[in-house]
Write an enzyme that holds these catalytic residues in place. Structure first.
Site, PDB file in Angstrom:
ATOM      1  N   TYR A   1       0.827  -1.211   0.000  1.00 61.23           N
ATOM      2  CA  TYR A   1       0.000   0.000   0.000  1.00 61.23           C
ATOM      3  C   TYR A   1       0.866   1.268   0.000  1.00 61.23           C
ATOM      4  O   TYR A   1       0.644   2.191  -0.787  1.00 61.23           O
ATOM      5  CB  TYR A   1      -0.906  -0.035   1.234  1.00 61.23           C
ATOM      6  CG  TYR A   1      -1.919   1.077   1.335  1.00 61.23           C
ATOM      7  CD1 TYR A   1      -3.051   1.074   0.536  1.00 61.23           C
ATOM      8  CD2 TYR A   1      -1.747   2.114   2.249  1.00 61.23           C
ATOM      9  CE1 TYR A   1      -4.002   2.086   0.641  1.00 61.23           C
ATOM     10  CE2 TYR A   1      -2.687   3.122   2.371  1.00 61.23           C
ATOM     11  CZ  TYR A   1      -3.812   3.107   1.559  1.00 61.23           C
ATOM     12  OH  TYR A   1      -4.747   4.099   1.676  1.00 61.23           O
TER      13      TYR A   1
ATOM     14  N   LYS B   1       1.073   4.194  -2.791  1.00 60.46           N
ATOM     15  CA  LYS B   1       0.677   5.567  -2.456  1.00 60.46           C
ATOM     16  C   LYS B   1       1.848   6.548  -2.575  1.00 60.46           C
ATOM     17  O   LYS B   1       1.641   7.735  -2.835  1.00 60.46           O
ATOM     18  CB  LYS B   1       0.065   5.607  -1.058  1.00 60.46           C
ATOM     19  CG  LYS B   1      -1.261   4.838  -0.947  1.00 60.46           C
ATOM     20  CD  LYS B   1      -2.334   5.390  -1.889  1.00 60.46           C
ATOM     21  CE  LYS B   1      -3.700   4.777  -1.643  1.00 60.46           C
ATOM     22  NZ  LYS B   1      -4.738   5.343  -2.553  1.00 60.46           N
TER      23      LYS B   1
ATOM     24  N   THR C   1     -13.875   5.776   8.852  1.00 57.95           N
ATOM     25  CA  THR C   1     -14.602   5.035   7.820  1.00 57.95           C
ATOM     26  C   THR C   1     -14.949   3.656   8.369  1.00 57.95           C
ATOM     27  O   THR C   1     -14.557   3.302   9.487  1.00 57.95           O
ATOM     28  CB  THR C   1     -13.732   4.837   6.564  1.00 57.95           C
ATOM     29  OG1 THR C   1     -12.566   4.089   6.933  1.00 57.95           O
ATOM     30  CG2 THR C   1     -13.299   6.162   5.966  1.00 57.95           C
TER      31      THR C   1
END
Lengths: 476, 476
Positions: free
Chosen positions: A382, A386, A417
């Site tokens: 990830y 990113k 979230t």
């Protein structure tokens, strides 16, 4: 999705308890609401020697309709404000009578050319910071260091970063502090950015440094004026915006905010999320495209679907996490995260640009992450993807400048979230509290930041990364 | 000055207790000792497609006298190593028999041109990371993104930052991870930097990104060769180094390390510290200059004292803190911190440069701080001055390039000193543990980093900031 500690310590009983036990009390942040005035209250103006930005500041103050008070460091402000037909007064320190509650502190440091000239910054914030109210705003204005004529000037301008970030950490009470470097010749481009940083729209953006360049073109893609006055209520009217991953969460929030500002939104999400996507798009009169962005044929399909009317704004929000330490991470998991979060974005942009579907004056916004800046345990895939998004906007910006297209990234920190709600309690609490605002952000905070970058008035901002992290400690 | 928790959990009883209770166990870092071999053990080599840096890597492996093993991603390594006359073998994954304990993992990513080509990085670190021993080293090599020919290449190279920083956070056990971007044409300049990052000298430097440029001159100021082979034991022999604030603490450590590498040290400190300064300088056969660097006459005095023989290395270490929230900070306190930490440095450099006292091929190193990068509560003055130090090195680097002079900054994180020993316990513990190595650094860690930047082999490094912070979370 629910910060119960924040709610508790802001209840009457919880506030009393927090006070008795010396617990941290994060502020309930004021956020933008269409039914409340966006700006209001007193703005204190300070300035260093030979400030260059007081004229555009006076235009701004007039445009947003607030009242200004001049700190003694800004002796030029009063006559200038009067010339602009503004009501204004002198700032009176809080200890001389009842304290004026200020909504914002703005300091024009653009004329400072040497480290020995930084004193007025101290004088201004020393005098005013205690008078700044809850969820107040601090904006420091300077010149981009790398464009300064002398090393002494570059050094003094670069020093402003340390000041602004320290103010963000000291101020608390929901206050944000940001630094805007305005290139010479870009004075006509400051309003959209200053409006954002003074507005409740930037509730969770603090400690950031933004550069407004004079280069690039102010091309508009439609009837909107390329320079102010914009339609500040519907700045994206007539524009078409693609948002990937738009069915739910942050993507749906981005779609909503862009639509509220007048854009026609084309939401893209994977076929399995078709129902949610269509429900989200229906509410905002948008268009649904159920495509897997990682599929080899997706770029051509998306280009074909948009070919007819073109597009002005592309938001690469779709992304996935598949966290594992690298020793336990399979090649397939590594690859899928890189491909969806980064390579797919490259392929789609290239297809839209090659076919001329993204129009001149357009906007590309990638969603990066503070993990992409600082790295993160269990997120080699990830964080690599990113960090790549940051490289993408830095590398494409110069190539797109001539067409008036800007490309930028937002880097969210801890955002409330469904994903963060599933985190273990201690990790979640650490992520939430380890920032100057002592709380997580909301999806709308990311969306509002994207809307600012998508604004026709943000033509001078390209190749940059703006964190939406409440000035998170997590850095690089 | 004493991290008793670190000592305790590394005692036999403390280690058992930490294990039972799941307490964090920071590793006792291996640091450089003149009486122990600097390099040793197995180094695993990995590579992406078309690696460009295997030749200089083979030279390095030969020079430091370690044995390499090739991961399957680095198929070119074995024949190349044999051509260089090196003993080498294949890397065998830990699960096939008893694990080889590796001392370092080096990956050459310089040929990667697209985000779809990042897979070999996963394969290499997936296979090798568990075999890396305590205080092991991870170095990823790439090309500076901003110099890449295509946006795709720039993006893929920029992505390496997210990977390297995530590895630093995952690895633990005293392991560091750093990323070195080598510009095309700078291959002959990698050795000093790779030696540093592979050595125990860089014990507390992790998560950093360093660029080695091909531009600038390799001018040497004396009989030393401007390119390898250097005298790696006494690289600063024949050089004269000025260190401000040299009487005690970090400054004294800098003076000691530079002297151990062969430099003649001229220590400067305030007149009230004259005795301590003279005692420190006496031990290393240095020269004492008792000057207040902030005095108006200091630049001329220092220039006059150095005029005779000139100087090769200037380390601006002197600095003060006077912490207060800005509302409580007097103008005098603000000004004195800015003046001593920043303006004095500018005045002294300018005097030395104007008079030609700093010789061609020289080195300037400023001491910044992570407070200058991220800001800090109660340190508006200090953070402003330390952010200015970053501007100083960025602005001066291009101007000094033609003369072969480099200028860089180090930014210490939490360093165990008398100052940090006086902090309140909870603040001290937070500062100590909130980094990938879960401990504070020592003054010698800052000193060794400065010595690397002062090295004649660091000609390609200028205008940069290197944090000495154990990959502290505290960022920007």
């Amino acid at each position: 999705m629910n910060d119960s500690y924040l709610n508790f310590v802001n209840s009457p009983f919880g506030a009393r308890l927090a006070r008795s036990f010396g617990l941290p009390k994060p502020e309930v942040l004021r956020r933008y609401r269409a039914d409340e005035p966006e700006f209001g209250g007193l703005v204190a103006i300070g300035a260093g020697r030979e400030p260059h930005l007081l004229d555009p500041l006076a235009d701004l103050v007039a445009s947003i309709g607030v009242t200004s008070v001049a700190h003694e460091s800004a002796g030029l402000w009063m006559p200038l404000a009067h010339r602009h037909g503004l009501m204004t007064g002198r700032f009176e320190p809080a200890d001389s009578g009842s304290p004026a509650r200020l909504a914002a502190l703005i300091f024009d440091a653009s004329g400072i050319e040497d480290s020995s000239q930084l004193g007025p910054l101290h004088a201004f914030f020393h005098d005013t910071l205690r008078s700044l109210g809850q969820c107040g705003r601090i904006v420091v204005l300077g010149r981009p260091p790398e464009g300064c004529a002398s090393p002494r000037q570059w050094t003094a301008q670069r020093a402003l970063e340390g000041l602004t970030r320290s103010l963000g950490k000291e101020a608390r009470r929901g206050i944000t502090a940001n630094l805007v470097y305005v290139e010479q010749g870009a004075e006509h481009r400051v309003e959209a950015t200053l409006r954002f940083f003074l507005s409740p729209r930037s509730a969770y953006v603090s400690g950031q440094v933004v550069r407004i360049a004079a280069s690039g073109s102010d091309i508009a893609t439609d009837g909107n004026s390329p320079v102010p006055p914009f339609d500040w209520k519907q700045p994206l009217a007539g524009r078409r915006a693609v948002v990937t991953g738009a069915a739910r969460g942050i993507g749906a929030s981005i779609a909503n905010v862009l639509a509220a500002e007048g854009a026609h939104v084309i939401g893209i999400d994977i076929p399995s999320a078709r129902d949610a996507l269509e429900a989200t798009m229906r509410q905002l009169n948008g268009t649904s495209l159920a495509f897997d962005i990682a599929a080899p044929e997706a770029p051509a399909q998306i280009a074909a679907a948009l070919d007819d009317q073109g597009v002005d704004i592309v938001v690469h929000n779709a992304g996935i996490t598949k966290d594992k330490t690298i020793a336990k991470m399979t090649g397939a998991i590594w690859q899928s995260v890189i491909d969806i979060n980064l390579s797919a974005q490259e392929r789609i942009d290239d297809a839209l640009l090659a076919a001329g579907i993204l129009r001149d004056g357009g906007r590309i916004i990638g969603v990066s992450s503070i993990s992409g800046i600082a790295g993160n345990l269990g997120q080699t895939n990830y964080a690599t993807s990113k960090a790549g998004v940051i490289g993408r906007v830095q590398s494409m910006a110069p190539l797109l400048r001539a067409r008036g297209i800007t490309i930028n990234a937002v880097a969210p920190g801890f955002i409330e979230t469904q994903m963060t709600a599933r985190m273990p309690l201690t990790i979640r609490e650490a992520g939430r509290r380890m920032n100057s605002l002592a709380q997580g952000g909301l999806p709308v905070d990311v969306a509002q930041t994207i809307a600012w970058l998508a604004h026709p008035g943000s033509a001078g901002i390209s190749g940059q990364v703006v964190r939406v992290c409440g000035q998170s400690l997590i850095g690089a």
